[in-house]
Structure formats: structure tokens, C-alpha cells
Design a protein around this motif. Sequence first.
Motif, PDB file in Angstrom:
ATOM      1  N   GLU A   1       0.845  -1.207   0.000  1.00 29.61           N
ATOM      2  CA  GLU A   1       0.000   0.000   0.000  1.00 29.61           C
ATOM      3  C   GLU A   1       0.878   1.254   0.000  1.00 29.61           C
ATOM      4  O   GLU A   1       0.655   2.191  -0.769  1.00 29.61           O
ATOM      5  CB  GLU A   1      -0.910   0.050   1.247  1.00 29.61           C
ATOM      6  N   ALA A   2       1.887   1.239   0.866  1.00 24.98           N
ATOM      7  CA  ALA A   2       2.780   2.401   0.957  1.00 24.98           C
ATOM      8  C   ALA A   2       3.499   2.617  -0.377  1.00 24.98           C
ATOM      9  O   ALA A   2       3.583   3.751  -0.884  1.00 24.98           O
ATOM     10  CB  ALA A   2       3.787   2.209   2.084  1.00 24.98           C
ATOM     11  N   LEU A   3       3.982   1.519  -0.946  1.00 28.27           N
ATOM     12  CA  LEU A   3       4.693   1.610  -2.221  1.00 28.27           C
ATOM     13  C   LEU A   3       3.787   2.191  -3.305  1.00 28.27           C
ATOM     14  O   LEU A   3       4.205   3.056  -4.093  1.00 28.27           O
ATOM     15  CB  LEU A   3       5.197   0.217  -2.620  1.00 28.27           C
ATOM     16  N   ASN A   4       2.526   1.758  -3.316  1.00 26.07           N
ATOM     17  CA  ASN A   4       1.596   2.259  -4.326  1.00 26.07           C
ATOM     18  C   ASN A   4       1.325   3.742  -4.174  1.00 26.07           C
ATOM     19  O   ASN A   4       1.224   4.469  -5.176  1.00 26.07           O
ATOM     20  CB  ASN A   4       0.278   1.487  -4.259  1.00 26.07           C
TER      21      ASN A   4
ATOM     22  N   LYS B   1       4.266   5.442  -5.595  1.00 26.60           N
ATOM     23  CA  LYS B   1       4.265   5.343  -7.063  1.00 26.60           C
ATOM     24  C   LYS B   1       3.293   6.330  -7.696  1.00 26.60           C
ATOM     25  O   LYS B   1       3.534   6.831  -8.786  1.00 26.60           O
ATOM     26  CB  LYS B   1       3.838   3.930  -7.493  1.00 26.60           C
ATOM     27  N   ASN B   2       2.178   6.579  -7.013  1.00 29.49           N
ATOM     28  CA  ASN B   2       1.148   7.446  -7.589  1.00 29.49           C
ATOM     29  C   ASN B   2       1.289   8.917  -7.199  1.00 29.49           C
ATOM     30  O   ASN B   2       0.406   9.716  -7.484  1.00 29.49           O
ATOM     31  CB  ASN B   2      -0.235   6.926  -7.208  1.00 29.49           C
ATOM     32  N   SER B   3       2.386   9.249  -6.540  1.00 27.77           N
ATOM     33  CA  SER B   3       2.567  10.648  -6.158  1.00 27.77           C
ATOM     34  C   SER B   3       3.488  11.341  -7.171  1.00 27.77           C
ATOM     35  O   SER B   3       4.006  10.703  -8.086  1.00 27.77           O
ATOM     36  CB  SER B   3       3.148  10.727  -4.749  1.00 27.77           C
TER      37      SER B   3
ATOM     38  N   GLU C   1      11.828  -0.325  -6.979  1.00 26.85           N
ATOM     39  CA  GLU C   1      10.457  -0.316  -7.506  1.00 26.85           C
ATOM     40  C   GLU C   1      10.118   1.005  -8.190  1.00 26.85           C
ATOM     41  O   GLU C   1       9.337   1.037  -9.124  1.00 26.85           O
ATOM     42  CB  GLU C   1       9.461  -0.591  -6.383  1.00 26.85           C
ATOM     43  N   LEU C   2      10.687   2.079  -7.707  1.00 32.47           N
ATOM     44  CA  LEU C   2      10.411   3.375  -8.326  1.00 32.47           C
ATOM     45  C   LEU C   2      11.387   3.664  -9.470  1.00 32.47           C
ATOM     46  O   LEU C   2      11.275   4.675 -10.144  1.00 32.47           O
ATOM     47  CB  LEU C   2      10.476   4.502  -7.285  1.00 32.47           C
ATOM     48  N   GLY C   3      12.364   2.774  -9.660  1.00 27.30           N
ATOM     49  CA  GLY C   3      13.307   2.928 -10.776  1.00 27.30           C
ATOM     50  C   GLY C   3      14.273   4.091 -10.616  1.00 27.30           C
ATOM     51  O   GLY C   3      14.717   4.685 -11.597  1.00 27.30           O
TER      52      GLY C   3
END
Length: 360
Positions: A58-61, A64-66, A102-104
Motif C-alpha cells: 500500500e505504501a509503495l503504491n 508510485k502514484n505521487s 520499484e520506483l526505478g
Amino acid sequence: MEKNIAVIKGDGIGPEIVTEAMKVLDAIGNKYHHQFNYTEILMGGCSIDAYGVPLSDEALNIAKNSDSVLLGAIGGNTSTSPWYQLEPSLRPEAGLLKIRKELGLFANLRPAYLYDELKGACPLKEELTEGGFDMMIMRELTGGLYFGKRSTQEEDGQLVARDAMSYSETEIRRIAKRGFDIAMKRRKKVTSVDKANVLDTSRLWRKVIEEVAQDYPEVTYEHMLVDNCAMQLVRDPKQFDVILTENMFGDILSDEASMVTGSIGMLSSASLREDKFGMYEPSHGSAPDIAGQNIANPIATILSAAMMLRYSFDLDQEAKDIEDAIEKVLKEGYRTTDIMSEGKKLVGTKEMGDLIVSHL
Ligand code: IPM
Ligand code: MG
């Protein structure tokens, strides 16, 4: 402008220093009519305590969406904290490595700069730093040893451990391009650091650097072996502009460079990918020994927020306002304990944040 920022306060002094950075962002937002919306997420030890993992999906998502991520620091005391009894993939640092991957975020920028006002804190002899120094360590952040296959197994009656290091041409080329691009905006010099006298990954690194350099005729570049670079950083730091290097060498050399400035509490960093997205955090750690005492220096985090404005949001003037405000506060003699010297005015974390806001 309206931007959504994922905020990871983290562990140790993280919450205190990030709170000050948010205060400064809000003040600059008010001044220039921008709105920054924050979503706090957990990472590191605090996430382990809450969810049993250092970074939840959830935190990762949310990250990613910010539009960008503001990070304080994560981790605890490795010899006393129970987080370090867990298996390696569940420890605080695993969350950090995971979010980078994950965020590259393959390009890590770590400036090391000698503040005129803080020259006295530099541990080198004055003759070596006359005129100051200003370098940018560009560290590859999502490849190499930190992300290779690992194993520990018994072979012939004893334990054998392995960590694999690999780099592809693509991974090297993209960080090299970023390094040369940044050099073009600075003093146009790249020192590429490797261990090409021993490692295959370094020999490939060198080959790709040579190729990329052809596209930047204005940039002077050189290769330097990592052991020599470690020595040169304390012998003659002024020679460096951009230091371009792989993940582990960059990890080590950036700590050394920050120590040479004498004020690690002042150094920011940015982790970027090809687009505008980035994660911004101070170069220093979570300092659990001084957490919660209102004595940590928030300036590195505030400068990281300024880097966010510049690199992710193209708000150059806003970033410069923050940097100028910090310079003014230092000129007026205000210091947190880490940069305190005789005759200066000692202030706490919150007061330092307030002073910077008052100069915006
Ligand atoms: C850093 C840190 C991390 C790294 C650790 C905490 C995994 O030392 O950001 O330099 O090695 O990348
Ligand atoms: Mg490090």
C-alpha cells in the motif's frame, strides 16, 4: 501549481527533520501560491512495528502514484534494535532498497559542498580547501552488488557466502548520460570511478563511459580507480566536479566526501529516474541516539526539499529562495549542535526550521 508528495518520516530523527522541511515547503507554497498535498506513508523500522514489513505494498503504491517522495531517514541502532534480529529481507534497509528499485530511481545525486560559513568544521588543513570545494557524487542506485543474487550455504563443511555484482550496458549508459548532463550544468568535468584493474563490471563501465563521453565534447573526463579516488578526496577535494560511479563505490565515497565537508547535517540528496519523478532525502542517517530531543539539524532535509522543487517541479526560484534563506540564517550565526562553534547561537531543530521560514 498543485503537487502530491508522499512523505516518509521514517525512524530516529526522521519525523523531526521532515516536519521542518514540510513547514518550509508550506511557507514557500504560500509565498508563490502553490499547494503541496502530503500523504504520509511508513517505511523502515516504524513500518516493521506497524505491519511486520519494512515497506508495505500500500505504501509503495501511494509513493508510485505521487509526484515525488520526501524521505527523512530509516533504521535504528544495528547492535541494539530488535529490527536487526529479523532476517535481512525484513530489516529497515530492505524497505529503502525496495523503494529505490520499484520506483526505478537509478540516479543518486549527492552534493558535497564546503559552506563558507562552516569552513571551520572541515577536518582538512586549510591550505587544501582554500577557496572551497563543490562536487556532485553521482551514484548508480539500482544495480550492482546491492541488487545481485546472494546466498550463504555450506560447502565442504564450511559456510560460503556469495554476492553477485553485475551491470548491463543499459544500466551504465543511463547513469553516465545523467552524469554528463549534470556536468554540463556545472564545471564540465567528470571523474568516472571504477576498479577496472580488477573487475569486469568496471571494464564494461569504462567502455560505456568512453562511448557516452563522445556525445559531450565540452566535458573533460577522466577515469580514476576507486582506491585512488578515496585518497584524492582527502588529498585534494577541489579537483572534483562530478564523480560518476557504481552503487557500492558511490555509497562509500559519498560518506567520505560528506565527512570532508565537516557538516554532514547540511548535505541533501536526490534519487531520480528518466522523468521528473524523484525521491529526496538528507545524506545522513536516522541518528537514533539523538532522536526526539529537538537537536537534530533539519537543514539537509530542507535542502532536499529544495532539490525536489528544482528537479521534480521545475521551481528554480522557489528552490533558490530556500537555499538563500539557509545561507542567511547561517550568516546570522544560528547553529544546531552538530555545526556549533564558539561565539555562535545554538538553536534546536524546530527553531532552525522557524528561522529559515522567517527568511523566506
Ligand atoms: C545510503 C545508505 C544505504 C545504502 C543503506 C542504509 C542501505 O547507506 O543511502 O547510503 O547503502 O544505500
Ligand atoms: Mg551509505
